[in-house]
Design an enzyme around this catalytic site. Sequence first.
Site, PDB file in Angstrom:
ATOM      1  N   LEU A  11      -4.974   4.293  -4.391  1.00 56.47           N
ATOM      2  CA  LEU A  11      -6.387   4.457  -4.756  1.00 56.47           C
ATOM      3  C   LEU A  11      -6.569   5.162  -6.096  1.00 56.47           C
ATOM      4  CD1 LEU A  11      -7.874   5.550  -1.306  1.00 56.47           C
ATOM      5  CD2 LEU A  11      -7.427   3.238  -2.190  1.00 56.47           C
ATOM      6  N   ASP A  32       0.554  13.858  -9.760  1.00 60.86           N
ATOM      7  CA  ASP A  32       1.318  13.337  -8.625  1.00 60.86           C
ATOM      8  C   ASP A  32       2.678  14.029  -8.647  1.00 60.86           C
ATOM      9  OD1 ASP A  32       0.825  10.165  -7.058  1.00 60.86           O
ATOM     10  OD2 ASP A  32       2.225  11.732  -6.431  1.00 60.86           O
ATOM     11  N   TYR A 139      -0.782  10.868  11.104  1.00 63.69           N
ATOM     12  CA  TYR A 139      -1.702  10.600   9.991  1.00 63.69           C
ATOM     13  C   TYR A 139      -3.144  10.799  10.456  1.00 63.69           C
ATOM     14  CZ  TYR A 139      -4.195   7.533   6.636  1.00 63.69           C
ATOM     15  OH  TYR A 139      -5.064   7.002   5.709  1.00 63.69           O
ATOM     16  N   LYS A 143      -5.793  13.777   9.507  1.00 59.72           N
ATOM     17  CA  LYS A 143      -7.057  13.440   8.835  1.00 59.72           C
ATOM     18  C   LYS A 143      -8.254  13.999   9.610  1.00 59.72           C
ATOM     19  CE  LYS A 143      -5.960  11.369   5.004  1.00 59.72           C
ATOM     20  NZ  LYS A 143      -6.347  11.943   3.699  1.00 59.72           N
TER      21      LYS A 143
HETATM   22  C1  VAH Z   1      -2.933   2.950   6.547  1.00 64.47           C
HETATM   23  N1  VAH Z   1      -3.851   1.967   4.512  1.00 64.47           N
HETATM   24  O1  VAH Z   1      -2.769   1.799   6.956  1.00 64.47           O
HETATM   25  C2  VAH Z   1      -3.895   3.154   5.375  1.00 64.47           C
HETATM   26  C3  VAH Z   1      -5.301   3.327   5.847  1.00 64.47           C
HETATM   27  C4  VAH Z   1      -7.090   2.503   7.354  1.00 64.47           C
HETATM   28  C5  VAH Z   1      -5.655   2.430   7.008  1.00 64.47           C
HETATM   29  O2  VAH Z   1      -5.600   4.634   6.142  1.00 64.47           O
HETATM   30  O3  VAH Z   1      -2.350   3.901   7.025  1.00 64.47           O
END
Ligand code: VAH
Length: 318
Positions: A11, A32, A139, A143
């Site tokens: 992004l 980065d 993940y 988040k």
């Molecule tokens: C993923 N591209 O696949 C990311 C994204 C909604 C998916 O957060 O982990």
Amino acid sequence: RVLITGSLGQLGRGLATMLRFMYGEDSVLMTDIRKVRADETDVCNYHFLDILNEGAIDEAVVNGRVTTLIHFSALLSAVGEQNVPLALKVNCQGVQNILEVAKRHSLKVFIPSTIGAFGPETPRVDTPDITVQRPKTIYGVSKVYAELLGEYYHHRFGVDFRSLRFPGIISATKPGGGTTDYAIKIFYDALKDGHHVCYLRPDTRLPMMYDTDCTASVLFFLAAQSSSLSMRTYNVTGFSFTPEEIAASIRKFMPDFRITYEICPMRQRIADSWPQSLDDSIARADWAWKNDYGLDQTTEIMIALIKREMAREKGESP
Ligand code: VAH
């Protein structure tokens, strides 16, 4: 000035390019944790920055006269499941550091969230902004933590924290280890050899968005008056499709394109725990969000962009 962490990821580069176009070459600091490759010609004002080093972030903010932090550094869903300790460190400690620096210097801070912040207990069709969030990936867990911690820093310390729950983003850049990455690779495979082997079942419906809409959503959202926002974290989406539907869209432009399936159990399990479509009506009401690209437009643009990229790589004139 705007400082983008993780700016060399999927992004960051598109957003940095758009910000420079709008506010001038010197308006963006790209950071980065790796060297810039020779082919990454759209990178400028780049500095190495480890977001696990809070002092280094603080120094970059002060020296760079930064007023807005855009924090893209994170391990995505599939790659996070392969290294949970690292995902916890980068995705959680990194966010803590970013919010502390934002608080200390009264910065506006954007931290993206994701459809991955929802889980199998969440209503999967037209998933609303406020609902059950019991994600089953590190993940997603990290988040949700970022969303909750950012909102705490906003209510407790007045930090102008903002977050958008993105769907899968489709861009002509190499995928970053996510579950929605097939929706990028399918285009590269279509142009390379006319055939894509998909790791998700043909009927796996997921919300997606074209890259330019993603960049526009961040810019629109950051430009909104903080007082006009009824929430700090919003759903945004473009359109939902299944592998067989995107394959049909590609065949409108490349009739001989073929898709076959070799299911990856881990990524199928992740995709099956995510929403099939998002309700982003509150973002549309609060700060005039709207997507401009649908599936066929995205397909047409992706095919054109990757054709040009491949021609350039072969030294042919695009
Ligand atoms: C993923 N591209 O696949 C990311 C994204 C909604 C998916 O957060 O982990």
